[in-house]
Design an enzyme around this catalytic site. Sequence first.
Site, PDB file in Angstrom:
ATOM      1  N   GLU A 159       2.897   2.666   6.412  1.00  0.00           N
ATOM      2  CA  GLU A 159       4.021   3.414   5.857  1.00  0.00           C
ATOM      3  C   GLU A 159       4.599   4.316   6.930  1.00  0.00           C
ATOM      4  O   GLU A 159       3.867   4.930   7.687  1.00  0.00           O
ATOM      5  CB  GLU A 159       3.530   4.306   4.715  1.00  0.00           C
ATOM      6  CG  GLU A 159       3.521   3.625   3.384  1.00  0.00           C
ATOM      7  CD  GLU A 159       3.197   4.611   2.280  1.00  0.00           C
ATOM      8  OE1 GLU A 159       2.987   5.803   2.566  1.00  0.00           O
ATOM      9  OE2 GLU A 159       3.136   4.179   1.132  1.00  0.00           O
TER      10      GLU A 159
ATOM     11  N   ASP B 223      -2.620   1.766   3.675  1.00  0.00           N
ATOM     12  CA  ASP B 223      -2.167   2.950   2.955  1.00  0.00           C
ATOM     13  C   ASP B 223      -3.100   4.092   3.327  1.00  0.00           C
ATOM     14  O   ASP B 223      -4.316   3.944   3.246  1.00  0.00           O
ATOM     15  CB  ASP B 223      -2.228   2.674   1.448  1.00  0.00           C
ATOM     16  CG  ASP B 223      -1.688   3.833   0.634  1.00  0.00           C
ATOM     17  OD1 ASP B 223      -0.461   3.888   0.446  1.00  0.00           O
ATOM     18  OD2 ASP B 223      -2.492   4.676   0.192  1.00  0.00           O
TER      19      ASP B 223
ATOM     20  N   ASP C 119      -4.283   3.115  -4.280  1.00  0.00           N
ATOM     21  CA  ASP C 119      -4.137   3.000  -2.828  1.00  0.00           C
ATOM     22  C   ASP C 119      -4.024   1.539  -2.395  1.00  0.00           C
ATOM     23  O   ASP C 119      -3.285   1.205  -1.479  1.00  0.00           O
ATOM     24  CB  ASP C 119      -5.327   3.652  -2.109  1.00  0.00           C
ATOM     25  CG  ASP C 119      -5.378   5.150  -2.344  1.00  0.00           C
ATOM     26  OD1 ASP C 119      -4.312   5.754  -2.533  1.00  0.00           O
ATOM     27  OD2 ASP C 119      -6.490   5.720  -2.344  1.00  0.00           O
TER      28      ASP C 119
END
Length: 413
Positions: free
Chosen positions: A269, A185, A365
Amino acid sequence: MQRLQAFRFELMPTGEQVRKMRQFGGLCRRVYNDALAAQQKNREDSGKFVGYAGMAKWLTGWRNSAETPWLKDAPVHAQQHALKDLERAYKNFFEGRAGFPRFKRKSDQRDSFRYPDRKQIKLDRENGRVSVPKLGWLRYRNSRTVLGDVRCTTLSQRAGKWYVSILTAREAEQPVPVGPAVGIDVGVARFATLSDGSYIEPLASFKKHERRLAKYQRSMARKIKGSANWRKTKARIQRIHARIANARADFLHKASNTISKNHAMIAVEDLQVRNMSRSASGTVAAPGRNVRAKSGLNKAILDQGWYEFRRQLEYKTAWRGGFFVAVPAQNTSRTCPCCGHISAGSRKTQALFACVNCGHEANADLVGAINVLRRGEVQLSSEGLELARIACGESVQSGHSMKQEPTQVHCDG
Ligand SMILES: [Zn+2]
């Protein structure tokens, strides 16, 4: 498996070579700009785009014309390559990846030109020098051994220093990836958080130099444009920019090396960083909201180079035979890793996740990274790739080594 790699060194050119490289860079820029102008005119007349072959004919005409005989002073291959660059810029524009090609200005201070023909390049590894047409032997700061066969060479200038980038190809065995799968992340407070709980602090390289930069920019604004002092200050500003870029590149390479070395599968991501960093200022008629806050965040994003980080992770993972997966970012920060409940209310603050359903608490996170990892595993297995096989050290033909090379390269031969 063929592995392409670029080796970049600072050059130690003679005064004569610097003069010539400036000249060649300028003449390649001139060819690029003239071709761009000709394309625009052609488009007005016939509405058509002229491809590389057509532009190369223009170049031959220009080099042989009585008006611009000095174009011949620069190596023709490098000028042809400038036309390939222009063709690519148009393609990127046509396919929606970039804006309309722009004219290159001398003040961009980014001159570069390429020798795309490997037959014309000689490399003396032992003595740290490379020979190219019309420049002869160029010495470089030999900081590491160049591996593989030379494909092409690019000379570029930044903040008054010249660099050589030597692209090589070599046969490398398909490596067997090692290490557990990991989700990543990325964020502003922590540059990257891994699903195993570890994280990487952001590099405040820009912040550190920001004040100095602002000082010199103010000082430049007070000086008479074009004066000796103005130019001196401008050079200083460019050096600070170069220093920031070097520190950032170093940071990103170290981070991406460590992660790709220790993990057989990396999930990230699929963030639309471009959307996030797009100007928040809006237009005069419709000014953007939170301009100040957004521009701060934008700068932090750009400063940290997430795009570049991702790009490096992708190709380094492929080099090591691992898997790189980009997963949809939707709800990764709102899904509870314990019970699966999705709620915006679970994200209490920027840093804290507390599930409104089961009460599970964790760093926000880290929660994001765990969700990214799970999605990555689902995505891989849906494509029939079992992580267990990777873990056992079995060599798997990677369906995810999308790019084997670090950059898009265009070489002849
Ligand atoms: Zn929960």
